[in-house]
Write a protein that holds these residues in place. Structure first.
Motif, PDB file in Angstrom:
ATOM      1  N   MET A   1     -18.248  -6.038  -0.877  1.00  0.00           N
ATOM      2  CA  MET A   1     -17.039  -5.413  -1.406  1.00  0.00           C
ATOM      3  C   MET A   1     -16.038  -6.493  -1.780  1.00  0.00           C
ATOM      4  N   SER A   2     -15.315  -6.276  -2.867  1.00  0.00           N
ATOM      5  CA  SER A   2     -14.247  -7.190  -3.244  1.00  0.00           C
ATOM      6  C   SER A   2     -13.020  -6.386  -3.606  1.00  0.00           C
ATOM      7  N   ALA A   3     -11.878  -7.022  -3.487  1.00  0.00           N
ATOM      8  CA  ALA A   3     -10.621  -6.362  -3.852  1.00  0.00           C
ATOM      9  C   ALA A   3     -10.281  -6.814  -5.267  1.00  0.00           C
ATOM     10  N   ASP A   4     -10.423  -5.916  -6.235  1.00  0.00           N
ATOM     11  CA  ASP A   4     -10.211  -6.256  -7.635  1.00  0.00           C
ATOM     12  C   ASP A   4      -8.761  -5.962  -7.991  1.00  0.00           C
ATOM     13  N   VAL A   5      -7.925  -6.974  -7.873  1.00  0.00           N
ATOM     14  CA  VAL A   5      -6.493  -6.804  -8.124  1.00  0.00           C
ATOM     15  C   VAL A   5      -6.119  -7.567  -9.385  1.00  0.00           C
ATOM     16  N   LYS A   6      -5.566  -6.852 -10.336  1.00  0.00           N
ATOM     17  CA  LYS A   6      -5.118  -7.462 -11.581  1.00  0.00           C
ATOM     18  C   LYS A   6      -3.601  -7.588 -11.556  1.00  0.00           C
ATOM     19  N   LEU A   7      -3.114  -8.735 -12.014  1.00  0.00           N
ATOM     20  CA  LEU A   7      -1.673  -8.915 -12.096  1.00  0.00           C
ATOM     21  C   LEU A   7      -1.139  -8.112 -13.276  1.00  0.00           C
ATOM     22  N   VAL A   8      -0.295  -7.145 -12.985  1.00  0.00           N
ATOM     23  CA  VAL A   8       0.259  -6.320 -14.055  1.00  0.00           C
ATOM     24  C   VAL A   8       1.712  -6.666 -14.320  1.00  0.00           C
ATOM     25  N   SER A   9       2.284  -7.463 -13.444  1.00  0.00           N
ATOM     26  CA  SER A   9       3.687  -7.834 -13.583  1.00  0.00           C
ATOM     27  C   SER A   9       3.822  -9.318 -13.286  1.00  0.00           C
ATOM     28  N   ARG A  10       4.656  -9.980 -14.049  1.00  0.00           N
ATOM     29  CA  ARG A  10       4.863 -11.413 -13.868  1.00  0.00           C
ATOM     30  C   ARG A  10       6.337 -11.745 -13.990  1.00  0.00           C
ATOM     31  N   HIS A  11       6.708 -12.886 -13.429  1.00  0.00           N
ATOM     32  CA  HIS A  11       8.057 -13.419 -13.594  1.00  0.00           C
ATOM     33  C   HIS A  11       7.949 -14.924 -13.435  1.00  0.00           C
ATOM     34  N   THR A  12       8.707 -15.660 -14.245  1.00  0.00           N
ATOM     35  CA  THR A  12       8.607 -17.125 -14.212  1.00  0.00           C
ATOM     36  C   THR A  12       8.992 -17.700 -12.853  1.00  0.00           C
ATOM     37  N   GLU A  13       9.750 -16.952 -12.048  1.00  0.00           N
ATOM     38  CA  GLU A  13      10.182 -17.432 -10.740  1.00  0.00           C
ATOM     39  C   GLU A  13       9.338 -16.864  -9.594  1.00  0.00           C
ATOM     40  N   VAL A  14       8.165 -16.304  -9.921  1.00  0.00           N
ATOM     41  CA  VAL A  14       7.276 -15.739  -8.891  1.00  0.00           C
ATOM     42  C   VAL A  14       5.935 -16.465  -8.938  1.00  0.00           C
ATOM     43  N   TYR A  15       5.487 -16.922  -7.766  1.00  0.00           N
ATOM     44  CA  TYR A  15       4.228 -17.647  -7.636  1.00  0.00           C
ATOM     45  C   TYR A  15       3.044 -16.726  -7.940  1.00  0.00           C
ATOM     46  N   GLU A  16       2.197 -17.146  -8.872  1.00  0.00           N
ATOM     47  CA  GLU A  16       1.027 -16.348  -9.229  1.00  0.00           C
ATOM     48  C   GLU A  16      -0.165 -16.730  -8.347  1.00  0.00           C
ATOM     49  N   LEU A  57      -5.333  -6.233   0.512  1.00  0.00           N
ATOM     50  CA  LEU A  57      -5.550  -5.727   1.866  1.00  0.00           C
ATOM     51  C   LEU A  57      -5.500  -4.204   1.888  1.00  0.00           C
ATOM     52  N   ALA A  58      -4.531  -3.633   1.185  1.00  0.00           N
ATOM     53  CA  ALA A  58      -4.396  -2.176   1.152  1.00  0.00           C
ATOM     54  C   ALA A  58      -5.596  -1.525   0.474  1.00  0.00           C
ATOM     55  N   ILE A  59      -6.132  -2.170  -0.551  1.00  0.00           N
ATOM     56  CA  ILE A  59      -7.307  -1.630  -1.237  1.00  0.00           C
ATOM     57  C   ILE A  59      -8.533  -1.697  -0.328  1.00  0.00           C
ATOM     58  N   MET A  60      -8.716  -2.837   0.365  1.00  0.00           N
ATOM     59  CA  MET A  60      -9.942  -2.992   1.160  1.00  0.00           C
ATOM     60  C   MET A  60      -9.930  -2.169   2.443  1.00  0.00           C
ATOM     61  N   LEU A  61      -8.754  -1.769   2.924  1.00  0.00           N
ATOM     62  CA  LEU A  61      -8.684  -0.984   4.152  1.00  0.00           C
ATOM     63  C   LEU A  61      -8.190   0.439   3.939  1.00  0.00           C
ATOM     64  N   GLY A  62      -7.444   0.645   2.883  1.00  0.00           N
ATOM     65  CA  GLY A  62      -6.661   1.878   2.753  1.00  0.00           C
ATOM     66  C   GLY A  62      -7.433   3.173   2.760  1.00  0.00           C
ATOM     67  N   GLN A  63      -8.623   3.183   2.205  1.00  0.00           N
ATOM     68  CA  GLN A  63      -9.383   4.425   2.106  1.00  0.00           C
ATOM     69  C   GLN A  63     -10.135   4.755   3.394  1.00  0.00           C
ATOM     70  N   ASP A  64     -10.195   3.796   4.298  1.00  0.00           N
ATOM     71  CA  ASP A  64     -11.037   3.980   5.482  1.00  0.00           C
ATOM     72  C   ASP A  64     -10.263   4.218   6.779  1.00  0.00           C
ATOM     73  N   HIS A  90      -1.881  -0.242  -8.680  1.00  0.00           N
ATOM     74  CA  HIS A  90      -3.186  -0.080  -8.038  1.00  0.00           C
ATOM     75  C   HIS A  90      -3.241   1.131  -7.116  1.00  0.00           C
ATOM     76  N   GLY A  91      -2.201   1.950  -7.166  1.00  0.00           N
ATOM     77  CA  GLY A  91      -2.227   3.214  -6.425  1.00  0.00           C
ATOM     78  C   GLY A  91      -2.122   3.074  -4.930  1.00  0.00           C
ATOM     79  N   VAL A  92      -1.528   1.981  -4.448  1.00  0.00           N
ATOM     80  CA  VAL A  92      -1.331   1.790  -3.010  1.00  0.00           C
ATOM     81  C   VAL A  92       0.159   1.582  -2.752  1.00  0.00           C
ATOM     82  N   HIS A  93       0.561   1.779  -1.505  1.00  0.00           N
ATOM     83  CA  HIS A  93       1.984   1.744  -1.195  1.00  0.00           C
ATOM     84  C   HIS A  93       2.268   0.805  -0.028  1.00  0.00           C
TER      85      HIS A  93
END
Length: 220
Positions: A1-16, A57-64, A90-93
């Motif tokens: 299993m892998s956590a497939d997280v895509k960056l949907v938001s960016r800011h020049t002052e936020v570490y990617e 983390l929320a994706i890999m644990l949240g449903q279980d 990604h539908g997690v909170h």
């Protein structure tokens, strides 16, 4: 299993996300079976940046796990916004809070957090660069890269529950063995979950957990 997280938001002052972020998530994935058996009820990321790690983390644990809640903190208000948008996409909170090393949450959440994950500012820099506004706060770690790490350790100790686990990413220059010794004196056992060398740095993800044997040795 892998956590497939895509960056949907960016800011020049936020570490990617970079090698360190990927190593931390890989460590959580490697320990996922143990995490599920552990059945945490409250997980926290200190220094959430882009939201990549807490979302993973929320994706890999949240449903279980039923009733599992997440908190994420960052000193950078831009990172707080980006993390919220990444989680939402990604539908997690998670409750995302602008706070310095989660120190403002010590009284509210003392002894309540079952899992803390942190990719701290670990790069050795001049002390006057530590805690500056913007993206520099994500990496500037002061002397030996330990200034912020040394502030996080007692806060984590106060926040963690009796069965709490801490996953921390460190650099070889941070002296991970000394960090483990500091935590051992607080009653924690430790092990390296992931060790990874890149062209620029040697990374270690260390897992800490409260250990009755370590604690009893310190009391003797």
């Amino acid at each position: 299993m892998s956590a497939d997280v895509k960056l949907v938001s960016r800011h020049t002052e936020v570490y990617e996300p970079c090698d360190d972020s990927f190593a931390l998530v890989d460590a959580l994935l490697a320990d996922r079976k143990n995490l599920l058996q552990h059945k945490p009820t409250l997980c926290m990321e200190v220094g959430c940046g882009s939201g990549y790690v807490i979302t993973s983390l929320a994706i890999m644990l949240g449903q279980d796990l039923d009733g599992l809640q997440y908190i994420a903190t960052d000193i950078n208000p831009h990172a707080v916004r980006v993390t919220r948008e990444t989680l939402e996409a990604h539908g997690v909170h998670a409750e995302v809070i602008c706070d310095n090393v989660a120190s403002g949450l010590e009284r509210r959440l003392e002894g309540m957090i079952d899992v803390i994950v942190v990719n701290p500012p670990y790069v050795p820099t001049p002390e006057d660069e530590v805690g500056k506004d913007g993206i520099a706060s994500a990496w500037a770690g002061g002397e030996n890269g330990r200034s912020v790490i040394n502030r996080i350790l007692p806060v984590a100790d106060k926040l963690l529950s009796n069965r709490g686990w801490l996953y921390m990413l460190t650099l070889a220059a941070n002296n991970p063995r000394e960090i483990c010794n500091i935590m051992r004196k607080k009653g924690y056992a430790s092990r390296i979950v992931v060790q990874r060398s890149t062209e620029e740095e040697s990374l270690h993800v260390i897992k800490f957990w409260r250990d009755a044997e370590s604690e009893s040795k310190q009391k003797k």
